[in-house]
Design a protein around this motif. Structure first.
Motif, PDB file in Angstrom:
ATOM      1  N   ALA A   1     -23.309 -92.280  15.633  1.00 55.26           N
ATOM      2  CA  ALA A   1     -23.094 -93.672  15.722  1.00 55.26           C
ATOM      3  C   ALA A   1     -22.241 -94.529  14.204  1.00 55.26           C
ATOM      4  O   ALA A   1     -22.707 -95.137  13.753  1.00 55.26           O
TER       5      ALA A   1
ATOM      6  N   LEU B   1     -25.515 -79.808  28.211  1.00 56.01           N
ATOM      7  CA  LEU B   1     -24.557 -81.586  28.283  1.00 56.01           C
ATOM      8  C   LEU B   1     -24.031 -81.536  29.556  1.00 56.01           C
ATOM      9  O   LEU B   1     -23.593 -82.900  29.855  1.00 56.01           O
TER      10      LEU B   1
ATOM     11  N   ILE C   1     -24.144 -95.560  31.441  1.00 55.58           N
ATOM     12  CA  ILE C   1     -23.627 -95.943  30.687  1.00 55.58           C
ATOM     13  C   ILE C   1     -23.075 -97.043  31.031  1.00 55.58           C
ATOM     14  O   ILE C   1     -22.793 -98.135  30.896  1.00 55.58           O
ATOM     15  N   ALA C   2     -22.069 -97.157  32.361  1.00 57.96           N
ATOM     16  CA  ALA C   2     -21.550 -97.896  32.511  1.00 57.96           C
ATOM     17  C   ALA C   2     -22.189 -98.825  32.940  1.00 57.96           C
ATOM     18  O   ALA C   2     -22.333-100.523  32.414  1.00 57.96           O
TER      19      ALA C   2
ATOM     20  N   VAL D   1     -22.801 -90.840  32.151  1.00 55.86           N
ATOM     21  CA  VAL D   1     -21.224 -91.806  32.731  1.00 55.86           C
ATOM     22  C   VAL D   1     -21.720 -93.069  33.500  1.00 55.86           C
ATOM     23  O   VAL D   1     -21.302 -93.768  33.463  1.00 55.86           O
TER      24      VAL D   1
ATOM     25  N   ASN E   1     -17.594 -94.610  27.436  1.00 53.78           N
ATOM     26  CA  ASN E   1     -17.976 -94.727  25.909  1.00 53.78           C
ATOM     27  C   ASN E   1     -19.476 -93.321  26.092  1.00 53.78           C
ATOM     28  O   ASN E   1     -20.019 -92.520  24.774  1.00 53.78           O
ATOM     29  N   ALA E   2     -19.273 -93.375  27.929  1.00 51.72           N
ATOM     30  CA  ALA E   2     -20.151 -92.195  27.946  1.00 51.72           C
ATOM     31  C   ALA E   2     -19.684 -90.867  26.722  1.00 51.72           C
ATOM     32  O   ALA E   2     -20.256 -90.017  26.515  1.00 51.72           O
ATOM     33  N   VAL E   3     -18.327 -90.747  27.690  1.00 54.08           N
ATOM     34  CA  VAL E   3     -17.544 -89.894  27.706  1.00 54.08           C
ATOM     35  C   VAL E   3     -17.815 -89.213  25.809  1.00 54.08           C
ATOM     36  O   VAL E   3     -17.514 -88.269  25.484  1.00 54.08           O
TER      37      VAL E   3
ATOM     38  N   PRO F   1     -27.155 -97.868  13.842  1.00 50.64           N
ATOM     39  CA  PRO F   1     -28.230 -97.068  13.696  1.00 50.64           C
ATOM     40  C   PRO F   1     -28.900 -96.928  12.944  1.00 50.64           C
ATOM     41  O   PRO F   1     -30.208 -96.953  12.919  1.00 50.64           O
TER      42      PRO F   1
ATOM     43  N   MET G   1     -19.686 -90.487  23.455  1.00 48.78           N
ATOM     44  CA  MET G   1     -20.840 -89.739  23.075  1.00 48.78           C
ATOM     45  C   MET G   1     -20.967 -88.525  23.460  1.00 48.78           C
ATOM     46  O   MET G   1     -22.205 -87.567  22.416  1.00 48.78           O
ATOM     47  N   ALA G   2     -20.353 -88.094  24.449  1.00 48.48           N
ATOM     48  CA  ALA G   2     -21.220 -86.834  25.118  1.00 48.48           C
ATOM     49  C   ALA G   2     -20.869 -85.889  24.101  1.00 48.48           C
ATOM     50  O   ALA G   2     -20.872 -84.269  24.028  1.00 48.48           O
TER      51      ALA G   2
ATOM     52  N   LEU H   1     -23.514 -84.948  32.203  1.00 53.09           N
ATOM     53  CA  LEU H   1     -22.270 -85.740  31.732  1.00 53.09           C
ATOM     54  C   LEU H   1     -22.617 -87.190  33.006  1.00 53.09           C
ATOM     55  O   LEU H   1     -22.047 -87.953  32.552  1.00 53.09           O
TER      56      LEU H   1
ATOM     57  N   LEU I   1     -26.633 -88.299  17.709  1.00 56.24           N
ATOM     58  CA  LEU I   1     -26.365 -89.529  18.516  1.00 56.24           C
ATOM     59  C   LEU I   1     -26.910 -90.264  17.125  1.00 56.24           C
ATOM     60  O   LEU I   1     -25.450 -92.031  16.604  1.00 56.24           O
TER      61      LEU I   1
ATOM     62  N   ALA J   1     -17.859 -96.496  31.179  1.00 62.95           N
ATOM     63  CA  ALA J   1     -17.926 -94.611  31.646  1.00 62.95           C
ATOM     64  C   ALA J   1     -17.175 -94.166  30.530  1.00 62.95           C
ATOM     65  O   ALA J   1     -17.702 -93.168  29.684  1.00 62.95           O
TER      66      ALA J   1
ATOM     67  N   LEU K   1     -22.883 -85.454  20.835  1.00 60.31           N
ATOM     68  CA  LEU K   1     -23.329 -84.613  20.727  1.00 60.31           C
ATOM     69  C   LEU K   1     -23.543 -83.162  21.288  1.00 60.31           C
ATOM     70  O   LEU K   1     -23.657 -82.622  20.812  1.00 60.31           O
ATOM     71  N   LEU K   2     -21.669 -82.690  21.850  1.00 55.95           N
ATOM     72  CA  LEU K   2     -21.692 -81.234  22.308  1.00 55.95           C
ATOM     73  C   LEU K   2     -22.453 -80.333  20.692  1.00 55.95           C
ATOM     74  O   LEU K   2     -22.529 -79.100  21.226  1.00 55.95           O
TER      75      LEU K   2
END
Lengths: 196, 175
Positions: A157, B43, B54-55, B51, A36-38, B113, A40-41, B47, A153, A34, A44-45
């Protein structure tokens, strides 16, 4: 559909975690995931804003119309039964151009307008016409000039070469679209007798 | 050579856009801001999905389930030369855009990557679309119940993307 996939992943994670004695790590990974998702976002922003801004300039300057003029001759090949100046073809050309430029917010309404035009000339309501099939197949494949999300992305990374995939992406997407179009043409020929 | 070309495309496009728009005397900064705001909205819109996904994918990988799935599919992927790690992406790509994005970001993190897997994942992600979502939205909008041959043709294109994506990476990044 997505509900089943998502639920299935979580259930499988707990089952496999229990068997492999990794339950604690699995629980922990929900939190890191969870987080990591933030991250990552956020990564990207910046690019997302910058590129969307650029595309909005392109749109207002009429670059879409300019490009659409270049794509138009292709429609003779893809939709031989429609005249190049019909409203359906115009909407489809604008949709493809918007997709090509990565204007996904603009592409969908244009695509839906094209579908509505195609439905007006569809003799079998409720059944897709050959033109609809072709148009949707082209839309489910993607030819885009710059796959910004993936490039960003990669950069986030820590890639040494975030843009390196650009030419491979072009080759790959053009081939995929060509195969899709050929398949649609062949399949249309196969059931010509049924839907004329 | 190709790398310079790839890296030069983005600045070149920006230049063309700005030049063209200024020649047309458009308020370019205003246009930029309104577009950037849309980017922000897009975006933040995805989101919550990211979340959740990805979790779930991180849990799926940590538990060993992902490795099991990859092994299970290896009789198909091995002879075709597709890296097994790509298969979860290939399976989810036509169904969910944010799900595929979640897998790609996980793969870039775990494999790197610039690894072969990372590159193939990037190419496949960049050159395919969320097939079933597009299908549902487009056909749903005009009440089409019978999509005839759309699904096989579209999935064939997706499969082509997966195979060509892999082989192009073999050629380009001489592995």
């Amino acid at each position: 559909m997505m509900g089943y996939i998502w639920g299935g992943m979580i259930i499988a994670a707990f089952c496999f975690g229990a068997v492999n004695g990794q339950l604690e790590a699995v629980a922990q990974s929900a939190l890191t995931g969870a987080e990591n998702a933030v991250t990552m976002a956020l990564g990207l922003l910046g690019m997302m804003c910058f590129w969307s801004g650029m595309l909005e300039i392109a749109k207002r300057a009429g670059l879409t119309e300019k490009l659409a003029r270049l794509i138009r001759p292709l429609t003779k090949l893809l939709f031989p039964k429609l005249s190049a100046s019909s409203p359906a073809v115009t909407a489809m050309v604008m949709n493809m151009t918007a997709n090509f430029l990565g204007l996904s917010n603009a592409a969908t309404p244009l695509g839906l307008a094209a579908m509505a035009e195609l439905d007006k000339i569809n003799p079998h309501k409720g059944t897709a016409s050959d033109e609809m099939c072709m148009f949707v197949v082209i839309n489910t494949a993607s030819i885009s000039l710059i796959p910004t999300t993936v490039i960003t992305l990669r950069a986030a990374a820590g890639s040494q070469d975030p843009f390196g995939i650009l030419v491979p992406v072009w080759i790959c997407s053009v081939t995929a679209v060509i195969i899709g179009v050929i398949a649609a043409k062949l399949l249309a020929r196969r059931d010509r007798g049924r839907y004329l | 050579m190709l790398n310079t070309l790839s890296a030069g495309v983005l600045p070149f496009i920006c230049l063309v856009i700005v030049f063209f728009a200024m020649a047309k005397k458009i308020d370019i900064f205003d246009a930029f801001l309104s577009g950037a705001k849309d980017g922000l909205k897009t975006l933040f819109g995805i989101l919550p999905a990211l979340v959740g996904l990805i979790a779930a994918i991180t849990m799926f990988r940590t538990s060993g389930a992902l490795e099991f799935l990859t092994k299970l599919l290896s009789p198909i992927t091995k002879p075709l030369g597709i890296p097994g790690e790509i298969m979860p992406l290939a399976l989810l790509r036509p169904v969910s855009g944010s799900g595929a994005l979640a897998i790609v970001s996980d793969l870039l993190k775990t494999s790197g990557p610039d690894s072969f897997v990372g590159r193939v994942a990037s190419v496949v992600m960049g050159s395919t679309e969320t097939t079933f979502y597009t299908l549902a939205v487009y056909y749903g909008s005009v009440n089409i119940k019978n999509s005839r041959y759309t699904v096989p043709a579209a999935l064939l294109a997706d499969l082509t993307g997966l195979l060509v994506g892999t082989y192009v990476c073999y050629v380009f990044f001489n592995v």
